[in-house]
Design a protein around this motif. Sequence first.
Motif, mmCIF file in Angstrom:
data_model
loop_
_atom_site.group_PDB
_atom_site.id
_atom_site.type_symbol
_atom_site.label_atom_id
_atom_site.label_comp_id
_atom_site.label_asym_id
_atom_site.label_seq_id
_atom_site.Cartn_x
_atom_site.Cartn_y
_atom_site.Cartn_z
ATOM 1 N N LYS A 65 26.447 28.543 -25.266
ATOM 2 C CA LYS A 65 26.876 29.164 -24.017
ATOM 3 C C LYS A 65 28.032 30.117 -24.314
ATOM 4 O O LYS A 65 28.867 29.840 -25.180
ATOM 5 N N TYR B 42 24.580 18.832 -18.180
ATOM 6 C CA TYR B 42 24.396 19.714 -17.027
ATOM 7 C C TYR B 42 24.193 21.134 -17.566
ATOM 8 O O TYR B 42 25.147 21.884 -17.767
ATOM 9 N N SER C 115 23.116 23.774 -16.286
ATOM 10 C CA SER C 115 23.425 24.907 -15.407
ATOM 11 C C SER C 115 24.907 25.269 -15.396
ATOM 12 O O SER C 115 25.285 26.307 -14.858
ATOM 13 N N SER C 116 25.762 24.443 -15.977
ATOM 14 C CA SER C 116 27.200 24.717 -15.975
ATOM 15 C C SER C 116 27.499 25.983 -16.768
ATOM 16 O O SER C 116 26.968 26.194 -17.858
ATOM 17 N N ASN D 230 33.432 26.664 -15.667
ATOM 18 C CA ASN D 230 32.985 25.269 -15.554
ATOM 19 C C ASN D 230 32.095 24.866 -16.727
ATOM 20 O O ASN D 230 31.429 23.840 -16.677
ATOM 21 N N THR D 231 32.109 25.656 -17.803
ATOM 22 C CA THR D 231 31.190 25.427 -18.918
ATOM 23 C C THR D 231 31.322 24.035 -19.514
ATOM 24 O O THR D 231 30.331 23.411 -19.889
ATOM 25 N N SER E 119 31.805 21.306 -18.168
ATOM 26 C CA SER E 119 31.146 20.266 -17.376
ATOM 27 C C SER E 119 29.684 20.116 -17.771
ATOM 28 O O SER E 119 28.960 19.311 -17.182
ATOM 29 N N THR E 120 29.247 20.866 -18.778
ATOM 30 C CA THR E 120 27.930 20.627 -19.385
ATOM 31 C C THR E 120 27.805 19.169 -19.801
ATOM 32 O O THR E 120 26.734 18.570 -19.724
ATOM 33 N N GLY F 36 28.792 16.331 -16.534
ATOM 34 C CA GLY F 36 29.380 16.915 -15.337
ATOM 35 C C GLY F 36 30.876 16.687 -15.309
ATOM 36 O O GLY F 36 31.455 16.333 -14.295
ATOM 37 N N ILE G 186 32.951 17.894 -12.542
ATOM 38 C CA ILE G 186 32.314 17.518 -11.286
ATOM 39 C C ILE G 186 32.618 16.074 -10.932
ATOM 40 O O ILE G 186 32.877 15.718 -9.785
#
Length: 209
Positions: free
Chosen positions: A138, A190, A192-193, A197-198, A200-201, A204, A207
């Motif tokens: 990412k 996760y 979509s993080s 907020n990367t 929180s992959t 979460g 989150i």
Amino acid sequence: KYTGSMLIIDGCVYPMGGGSPAMSKYFAEMVSEYANAFPEMRVFSAVAPLSSAFIPVEKYKQYNGQNKRALLAIKNNLKNGAFFCDVFNELNQHANTKLYFGTDHHWKPIGAYYGYVAFCKAAGFEPVPTDKMTKKVKYNFVGTMYQHTQDPTVKAHPDTMGYWIPKVQTEAVKFSPYDSERGSKTKVFYESSAGGNTYSTFLGHFILS
């Protein structure tokens, strides 16, 4: 340059400190209490050094030694059969690798991997090589250290996060004040993080906290 208790070098933020051997004693006593309370289990201490241990400037090498002393103080004060994982030594062997994010307070997944290797050595497990897992990447992660400093040079140097997904089936359950006693299903990764907020992959992270 300095921003409060932070040092910024080439857009990367480092804390100015390396832990306290005196405080480490109290942490070791807490871990030892768990080992005493659960004699049928193996209790491990696997504390990571701060990123200050790996500042790539000779002037700040003293923080490497300070981190080492703080973590060894944990080892020297553990009792009741508690196990010590030498995370510092494992990471220090890879000090030429960028182990921590420059814009965030967490270690990078490669740093966490070497922490896992240290745990495996203490526990008697064989660590899974990274080439046996699926690697993903990412980009453009600007994390908590930028939020703390608001320094434009940090924002201008976003992090790239390469991470590895084990090739195993996983099941995760989270517990919060809003869940039943059985908890609720969640995910280990996760996907979509992104952006700030990367991190929180992983579970979460932000989150759920």
